[in-house]
Design an enzyme around this catalytic site. Structure first.
Site, PDB file in Angstrom:
ATOM      1  N   THR A 313      -8.770  -9.275   3.798  1.00  0.00           N
ATOM      2  CA  THR A 313      -7.759  -8.315   4.244  1.00  0.00           C
ATOM      3  C   THR A 313      -6.480  -8.483   3.440  1.00  0.00           C
ATOM      4  OG1 THR A 313      -8.654  -8.287   6.499  1.00  0.00           O
ATOM      5  CG2 THR A 313      -6.380  -7.520   6.220  1.00  0.00           C
ATOM      6  N   TRP A 316      -7.085  -7.548  -0.348  1.00  0.00           N
ATOM      7  CA  TRP A 316      -7.303  -6.108  -0.490  1.00  0.00           C
ATOM      8  C   TRP A 316      -5.974  -5.388  -0.714  1.00  0.00           C
ATOM      9  CZ3 TRP A 316      -5.559  -1.786   2.098  1.00  0.00           C
ATOM     10  CH2 TRP A 316      -6.231  -0.586   1.846  1.00  0.00           C
ATOM     11  N   HIS A 317      -4.907  -5.902  -0.094  1.00  0.00           N
ATOM     12  CA  HIS A 317      -3.612  -5.232  -0.184  1.00  0.00           C
ATOM     13  C   HIS A 317      -2.915  -5.464  -1.523  1.00  0.00           C
ATOM     14  CE1 HIS A 317      -4.072  -4.736   4.178  1.00  0.00           C
ATOM     15  NE2 HIS A 317      -3.165  -3.784   4.070  1.00  0.00           N
ATOM     16  N   GLY A 318      -3.302  -6.466  -2.238  1.00  0.00           N
ATOM     17  CA  GLY A 318      -2.647  -6.667  -3.524  1.00  0.00           C
ATOM     18  C   GLY A 318      -3.049  -7.966  -4.194  1.00  0.00           C
ATOM     19  N   PHE A 466      -2.118   0.157  -3.228  1.00  0.00           N
ATOM     20  CA  PHE A 466      -3.268  -0.612  -2.764  1.00  0.00           C
ATOM     21  C   PHE A 466      -4.587   0.083  -3.066  1.00  0.00           C
ATOM     22  CE2 PHE A 466       0.096  -1.555   0.559  1.00  0.00           C
ATOM     23  CZ  PHE A 466       0.603  -2.607  -0.153  1.00  0.00           C
TER      24      PHE A 466
END
Length: 466
Positions: A313, A316-318, A466
């Site tokens: 998680t 995934w955002h960066g 993202f």
């Protein structure tokens, strides 16, 4: 191109609707959506259309291959191939520089760091096409025989660049048999206008305040300014992303598609567990169904499963360590809540549980905001009075006083109060006067948002990166 853009509002969308509803055949409507979606995606960087088309081709043919060999080892081989290619593309374009930087740092090397610009929306459409291949393998959907229909599913500009993550199983029937009528268009416009107001009238304003204080010299800001800055970012990121999701859902309705809700008033939660059931619902459900449960869920190796999901998680955002720390931070809190904290929170007054959640979230958004971990630590010290920074000054007091009505409205808008009032009005079955009033309010919001967009160039979409 973004939704909160005058070119989109006054040319692209009206033209798309006019041409789409000018055709009677489903094939012509589908082709219209594909063309407009590719134009929308190519507006910023035309080159990345090639990657989008390649990804679509990969999973289209993998889906057919998997279905043809269902129940055999070849089907599993096809699924593995799809996963490797999709994740390989995502890692190459999003994470390769991060990986090289860390290899150089750990082993004291000087490898040349690859330079790729991040294809917009790659994290979203990669997960969509991955979910399709997995669902075909599991027998939950039939492989789509028409490449154009599959390409329309992948490329729909409503949700292509910033979600919500739309699974094929949720729109499979609508690809073939969607209903397009005045009622859907009207509902879609109403939902789109709500999202536009969230984005332009709240998120953009909050974002400027957040940048003013959080991007300043951290040694010079006061404790109150630091709190005001992070609260503004807390407001910005919710209204930015939920506003985009509202606009995406509204656009889908205009063309006969129903996308899942992506937010359910997360800031009214009383635990981190509840917060993540309400925040970015499409991402949470993806990791739950395709990672957490297959790993064993709560039944087997729960700690490891949680760590894996929350690591993913975060990353995934960066491609940055702060996102990994942010993910593991929430994963740790969710685990502690599962073990004992949730039972303790239930015994406390609700307002205390709510304060607990807001504090947890604000600390989390601080980690999320700064890619430099030293800045994270420094900012947290300022927030909790552990630095030498002054407590307050007259300027921040004036800023808060001058914007107090907007702040109160933003807080109210993050709760279900407005939704409940709207439901009460709808239950009374609006007459023509009431319907005219709704149209007037929508027009007023659009005019106000247009004015703000023309006057101010600050109009970022946070989740585009993202």
């Amino acid at each position: 191109m973004v939704f909160s853009n005058t070119l989109f509002l006054y040319l692209f969308l009206p033209l798309n609707l006019f041409i789409y509803y000018g055709f009677k055949s489903r094939k012509a409507k589908n082709l219209t959506l594909i063309i407009f979606s590719l134009i929308f995606y190519a507006w910023g960087e035309p080159l990345w259309i090639v990657l989008l088309l390649f990804s679509s081709l990969v999973d289209y043919y993998h889906g057919l291959f998997i279905e043809r060999h269902r129940g055999t080892k070849l089907a599993k081989l096809g699924l593995i191939s799809s996963i490797i290619i999709n994740l390989g593309l995502l890692i190459t374009f999003k994470y390769s520089a991060f990986i090289y930087e860390n290899i150089n740092m750990i082993f004291n090397l000087s490898l040349e760091i690859p330079k790729f610009s991040l294809p917009i929306g790659i994290s979203f459409y990669t997960f969509q096409t991955l979910s399709y291949s997995i669902d075909v393998y599991k027998g939950e959907v039939k492989a789509q025989r028409s490449f154009l229909k599959f390409l329309m599913y992948v490329s729909l500009y409503h949700q292509l660049v910033a979600g919500p993550i739309v699974r094929y199983v949720d729109v499979e029937d609508e690809i073939e048999n969607r209903v397009s009528n005045i009622s859907n268009v009207s509902d879609g416009i109403n939902r789109f206008v709500v999202g536009l107001a969230k984005k332009v009238m709240i998120a953009n304003v909050a974002g400027e305040f957040a940048a003013q204080y959080m991007n300043s010299n951290l040694q010079s800001i006061t404790m109150v300014e630091a709190w005001f800055g992070i609260i503004m970012f807390t407001i910005q990121i919710y209204f930015d992303f939920s506003g985009y999701s509202d606009m995406a859902i509204g656009l889908g309705k205009m063309f006969g598609f129903t996308y899942m809700e992506n937010f359910n008033y997360p800031y009214i939660s009383k635990s981190a567990t509840e917060f993540w059931r309400r925040w970015h619902i499409s991402l949470g459900s993806f990791f739950r169904d395709y990672v957490y449960i297959p790993l064993g869920g709560n039944r087997k190796n729960m700690i490891l499963n949680l760590l894996v999901v929350w690591f993913l998680t975060g990353i995934w955002h960066g491609a940055s360590w702060n996102f990994i720390v942010w993910g593991l931070y929430f994963g740790t809190i969710v685990y502690l809540e599962k073990k004992f904290l949730i039972n303790l929170l239930k015994k406390l007054p609700k307002f205390i549980s709510h304060i607990y959640l807001l504090l947890i979230v604000i600390i989390g958004w601080t980690i999320f905001y700064f890619t430099d971990m030293n800045s994270v630590v420094e900012y947290l010290k300022i927030l909790f009075g552990l630095s030498n920074n002054a407590f307050s000054n007259s300027e921040i007091g004036l800023v808060i006083t001058n914007n107090i009505y907007w702040i109160v409205l933003a807080i109210i808008a993050s709760t279900p109060i407005v939704k409940k009032l709207k439901q009460m009005i709808n239950d009374k079955k609006l007459d023509y006067i009431g319907q005219a009033a709704c149209v007037f309010i929508n027009v007023l919001i659009i005019i106000t948002c247009t004015s703000m967009l023309v006057e101010n160039s600050y109009n970022p979409f946070l989740y585009f990166r993202f």
